[in-house]
Design an enzyme around this catalytic site. Structure first.
Site, short mmCIF file in Angstrom:
data_model
loop_
_atom_site.label_atom_id
_atom_site.label_comp_id
_atom_site.label_asym_id
_atom_site.label_seq_id
_atom_site.Cartn_x
_atom_site.Cartn_y
_atom_site.Cartn_z
N THR A 1 11.45 4.80 4.90
CA THR A 1 10.39 5.10 5.86
C THR A 1 9.75 3.81 6.38
O THR A 1 8.67 3.83 6.94
CB THR A 1 9.27 5.96 5.21
N HIS B 1 11.38 8.94 13.13
CA HIS B 1 10.25 8.01 12.88
C HIS B 1 8.90 8.74 12.92
O HIS B 1 8.10 8.52 13.82
CB HIS B 1 10.26 6.84 13.88
N GLY C 1 6.74 8.87 10.14
CA GLY C 1 5.94 8.48 8.97
C GLY C 1 4.45 8.71 9.11
O GLY C 1 3.80 9.29 8.24
N GLU D 1 16.68 1.64 16.73
CA GLU D 1 15.93 2.80 17.18
C GLU D 1 15.75 2.83 18.68
O GLU D 1 15.45 1.80 19.26
CB GLU D 1 14.54 2.71 16.51
N ARG E 1 0.82 -1.22 0.00
CA ARG E 1 0.00 0.00 0.00
C ARG E 1 0.86 1.27 0.00
O ARG E 1 0.65 2.19 -0.80
CB ARG E 1 -0.91 0.02 1.24
N ARG F 1 11.40 0.09 7.89
CA ARG F 1 12.05 -0.32 9.12
C ARG F 1 13.56 -0.21 8.95
O ARG F 1 14.10 -0.60 7.90
CB ARG F 1 11.68 -1.76 9.49
C1 GLV Z 1 5.21 2.81 11.65
O1 GLV Z 1 6.36 2.65 11.44
C2 GLV Z 1 4.23 1.80 11.50
O2 GLV Z 1 4.57 0.63 11.27
O3 GLV Z 1 3.05 2.14 11.62
C1 GLV Z 2 2.48 -2.20 4.40
O1 GLV Z 2 1.87 -2.91 5.17
C2 GLV Z 2 1.87 -1.23 3.54
O2 GLV Z 2 0.78 -0.75 3.89
O3 GLV Z 2 2.51 -0.92 2.52
#
Ligand code: GLV
Ligand code: GLV
Length: 325
Positions: free
Chosen positions: A237, A286, A288, A268, A157, A239
């Site tokens: 963005t 972090h 995102g 982290e 996604r 891991r």
């Molecule tokens: C952030 O890094 C998440 O996985 O939501």
């Molecule tokens: C990962 O789970 C994404 O949403 O790309």
């Protein structure tokens, strides 16, 4: 029945409110910091449900000792912090927060891409230091985006949303995924599915969105970095541990690539020695999913997952459906 829920960090009220309609006891970590493992262990005991952060380690021992636990609702899309296998074996449901953070995270990847290519952080530092003495033809030159090649590693996604935003710059898109072919990217952008080596060799910008697993740990190491163009940028963005961060420090120090934009780190919140001294990397803590709108939606989602499980219903965002009988 009375239900007890613990939330390991303060989250937006929208989620807490939902939990309070169903659970008699909803407690939140009162400290403005992460809990230690022992504190977490103590708080998890006797709870029916917990909302956990990506920085909380939820292992077999914790789930063993928290004998009432029915669900671990991770406040993140990634869930590499949770021993899902152990949870499934105990019939504990694990949920995450996919979808609602896709756009904010894709935006963050672009924010880092712009910051590093147009040297915004370096420029900000220079301006604040009083060193902006006037427009100069050769000052802080960066790179163009239009017509360049964007390589997406992990075309789920978020990777897809990242790539879709490249339409504004007419970019050629290459992608790599462990899943099946990405019809949206191929049809909307004419994107081409390639192997890792081709993606590394041909991309001007590489953006990482693959989840962390044993397969993807250090996917980008010294050898992979050496295949990148000297003019290319690496954005992460996803891991931190998908990159061998020590190898990246070495690569950036020797200017073997043009730069990097990082939101996540291998250990982290620690940074690998040397990383913070480099000018050709932008370091975000972090962020995102860190928008007001997204974080509120994540809170609602985590709370609704818990309410479903406590009502013996299937939660919307279960990552181990086998656990739910
Ligand atoms: C952030 O890094 C998440 O996985 O939501
Ligand atoms: C990962 O789970 C994404 O949403 O790309």
């Amino acid at each position: 029945m009375t239900f007890s829920v613990f939330i390991t960090r303060k989250i937006p009220e929208e989620g807490v409110k939902i939990l309070k309609t169903v659970c008699q006891k909803v407690e939140v970590n009162p400290h403005d910091r992460l809990l230690t493992y022992d504190e977490l262990l103590k708080e998890a005991k006797g709870r029916d449900a917990i909302i956990t952060m990506l920085s909380d380690r939820i292992d077999a021992r914790l789930m063993q000792e928290a004998a009432n636990l029915k669900i671990v609702a991770n406040y993140a899309v990634g869930y590499d912090n949770i021993d899902v296998k152990a949870a499934t074996a105990k019939g504990i449901v694990v949920t995450n927060t996919p979808g609602v953070l896709t756009d904010s995270t894709a935006d963050m990847a672009w924010a880092l891409l712009f910051s590093i290519t147009r040297r915004i952080v370096e420029g900000d530092k220079l301006s604040r230091a009083g060193k902006f003495t006037g427009w100069a033809p050769m000052m802080l030159l960066g790179g163009d985006l239009v017509g360049k090649t964007l390589g997406i590693i992990g075309a789920g996604r978020i990777g897809t949303a990242m790539a879709m935003r490249s339409r504004g710059w007419n970019m050629r898109v290459l992608y790599m995924t462990q899943q099946s072919r990405n019809a949206v990217l191929e049809e909307m952008l004419g994107a081409q599915r390639v192997n890792l080596e081709m993606l590394l060799r041909q991309s001007d910008f590489i953006s990482l969105h693959a989840p962390l697993s044993e397969k993807t740990r250090h996917l980008i190491g010294a050898k992979e970095l050496s295949l990148m163009k000297r003019t290319a940028y690496l954005i992460n963005t996803g891991r931190g541990a998908v990159i061998d961060e020590a190898a990246l420090v070495h690569t950036l120090r020797n200017k073997q690539i043009a730069g990097a934009g990082l939101d996540v780190y291998e250990e982290e919140p620690k940074l690998k020695p040397g990383l913070a001294e480099l000018d050709n990397v932008v370091l975000a803590p972090h962020l995102g999913s860190a928008t007001n709108e997204t974080r509120a939606k994540m809170a609602v989602m985590a709370a609704e997952n818990i309410v479903a499980v406590l009502h013996n219903q299937r939660p919307n965002n279960c990552v181990n459906p086998e656990a739910h009988t």
